[in-house]
Design a protein around this motif. Structure first.
Motif, short mmCIF file in Angstrom:
data_model
loop_
_atom_site.label_atom_id
_atom_site.label_comp_id
_atom_site.label_asym_id
_atom_site.label_seq_id
_atom_site.Cartn_x
_atom_site.Cartn_y
_atom_site.Cartn_z
N THR A 25 0.84 -1.19 0.00
CA THR A 25 0.00 0.00 0.00
C THR A 25 0.88 1.25 0.00
OG1 THR A 25 -0.14 0.37 2.41
CG2 THR A 25 -1.59 -1.32 1.45
N SER A 33 -4.41 2.78 -0.87
CA SER A 33 -4.52 2.73 0.59
C SER A 33 -4.88 1.34 1.09
CB SER A 33 -5.60 3.71 1.04
OG SER A 33 -6.88 3.28 0.59
N VAL A 34 -4.70 1.14 2.39
CA VAL A 34 -5.14 -0.10 3.03
C VAL A 34 -6.64 -0.29 2.80
CG1 VAL A 34 -5.50 -1.25 5.24
CG2 VAL A 34 -3.32 -0.10 4.79
N HIS A 37 -7.44 -1.54 -0.68
CA HIS A 37 -7.05 -2.94 -0.82
C HIS A 37 -8.14 -3.86 -0.25
CE1 HIS A 37 -3.21 -2.03 -2.39
NE2 HIS A 37 -2.56 -3.09 -1.92
N ILE A 51 -1.79 -7.47 4.28
CA ILE A 51 -1.13 -6.21 3.96
C ILE A 51 0.32 -6.37 4.41
CG2 ILE A 51 -1.15 -3.72 4.22
CD1 ILE A 51 -3.73 -4.86 2.99
N ASP A 53 3.47 -4.46 3.72
CA ASP A 53 4.32 -3.40 3.19
C ASP A 53 5.78 -3.64 3.52
OD1 ASP A 53 2.99 -1.26 1.64
OD2 ASP A 53 1.60 -1.31 3.33
N TYR A 70 0.13 2.35 10.84
CA TYR A 70 -0.05 1.26 9.88
C TYR A 70 -0.94 0.17 10.47
CZ TYR A 70 1.68 -2.76 7.03
OH TYR A 70 1.82 -3.86 6.22
N GLU A 73 -4.55 1.34 10.88
CA GLU A 73 -5.35 1.36 9.64
C GLU A 73 -5.76 -0.05 9.23
OE1 GLU A 73 -4.35 3.74 6.32
OE2 GLU A 73 -3.67 5.44 7.54
N ILE A 74 -4.87 -1.01 9.40
CA ILE A 74 -5.25 -2.40 9.10
C ILE A 74 -6.34 -2.86 10.06
CG2 ILE A 74 -4.47 -4.78 8.94
CD1 ILE A 74 -1.69 -3.70 8.19
N VAL A 86 -8.36 -10.00 7.18
CA VAL A 86 -7.33 -9.01 6.88
C VAL A 86 -6.18 -9.21 7.86
CG1 VAL A 86 -6.78 -6.57 6.59
CG2 VAL A 86 -9.11 -7.39 6.10
N LYS A 88 -2.39 -8.48 9.46
CA LYS A 88 -1.37 -7.46 9.68
C LYS A 88 -0.01 -8.08 9.36
CE LYS A 88 -4.00 -5.51 13.56
NZ LYS A 88 -4.00 -5.26 15.03
#
Length: 273
Positions: A25, A33-34, A37, A51, A53, A70, A73-74, A86, A88
């Motif tokens: 992201t 963005s997260v 996605h 996610i 990154d 980060y 947001e996840i 989802v 992390k």
């Protein structure tokens, strides 16, 4: 995660892998963005997305405040929906052949899915590549063996991405004895093999046609599957490819990988903090 029984390669049911466990992201070098996605993963009816990154030396995620944001947001993307798991995650990088990686252990403890790759900072492989192909390939295997000993490394990202270096090392170049040694170690430590959809990118300077990359990678996956290694599929999305795993699935199907050797994201325990 729970162990798994080895299965006879080529005798399992069709591959079932409706996830994308390697995406990027705007927290690193991705374009989106997260939230976008996760929205796309929901629209595409994926079972799970990670996610992941980039966490490389000096990267944004190495900063505590950015890392906190980060994860927040996840975490927020999980709320109010149960369409898609989802995870992390992060993609760290091997720094040498001895098992040094760029990810801070404090941060690793707060993640659920950690990939590790060979990249521009990987000394002895993609950085200061040895002049002799045999020494190069031995370093690659040695690096991967070392990664298997790191408890928080869940998967090796796009393994054997060694076609664009000088010298290049194609999948068929690696000695079988070294591959089997690594496969045995990965199976024993439950280190997952990432079948990344854009693997051909790493062989654009290798002299191989795309169909040849596919054929050689299928044979590689067959060997690792025969030793009981587990696999994930991924897009390695940086732009708009969330859920784009057609090539990944093609490789797993041609290699005859049984369903029991595909990662089930439902078995990954969430970290709420």
């Amino acid at each position: 995660m729970a162990g798994f029984a080895k299965a006879e390669v080529g005798q399992g049911p069709d591959v079932s892998a409706n996830h994308d466990l390697h995406t990027h992201t705007t927290f690193s070098d991705g374009a989106h963005s997260v939230a976008l996605h996760v929205l796309e993963a929901r629209a595409f009816e994926l079972d799970a997305i990670a996610i992941t990154d980039h966490y490389t030396p000096g990267s944004a995620l190495a900063d505590d405040a950015t890392f906190d944001r980060y994860l927040a947001e996840i975490g927020a993307a999980r709320q109010g929906q149960d369409d898609v798991i989802v995870l992390k995650g992060a993609e760290t990088q091997a720094m040498d052949t001895r098992g040094t990686v760029s990810l801070d252990a404090r941060h690793a403890a707060r993640l659920e899915w950690v990939l590790c790759d060979l990249g521009g900072a990987s000394e002895g492989t993609l950085r200061n590549t040895p002049d002799h192909r045999n020494a190069y390939m031995e370093n690659v295997i040695r690096t991967y063996l070392s990664l298997c000993d790191i408890p928080y490394i869940n998967a090796i990202a796009h393994p054997f991405n060694t076609g664009n270096t000088t010298p290049c090392a194609r999948p068929e170049d690696y000695p079988e004895v070294l591959l089997r040694e690594l496969a045995s170690k990965m199976a024993a430590t439950d280190t997952v093999f990432d079948v990344m959809n854009d693997t051909v990118y790493w062989f654009t300077n290798s002299g191989l046609q795309p169909c040849q990359v596919t054929a050689q990678y299928v044979e590689l996956v067959k060997l690792f599957a025969a030793e009981g290694v587990r696999f994930q599929v991924s897009s390695d999305d940086h732009r708009s490819g969330v859920g784009n795993t057609r090539w990944s699935l093609l490789v797993l199907e041609r290699a005859g990988v049984p369903v029991g050797q595909i990662v089930d994201p439902r078995s990954i325990m969430p970290i709420e903090a």
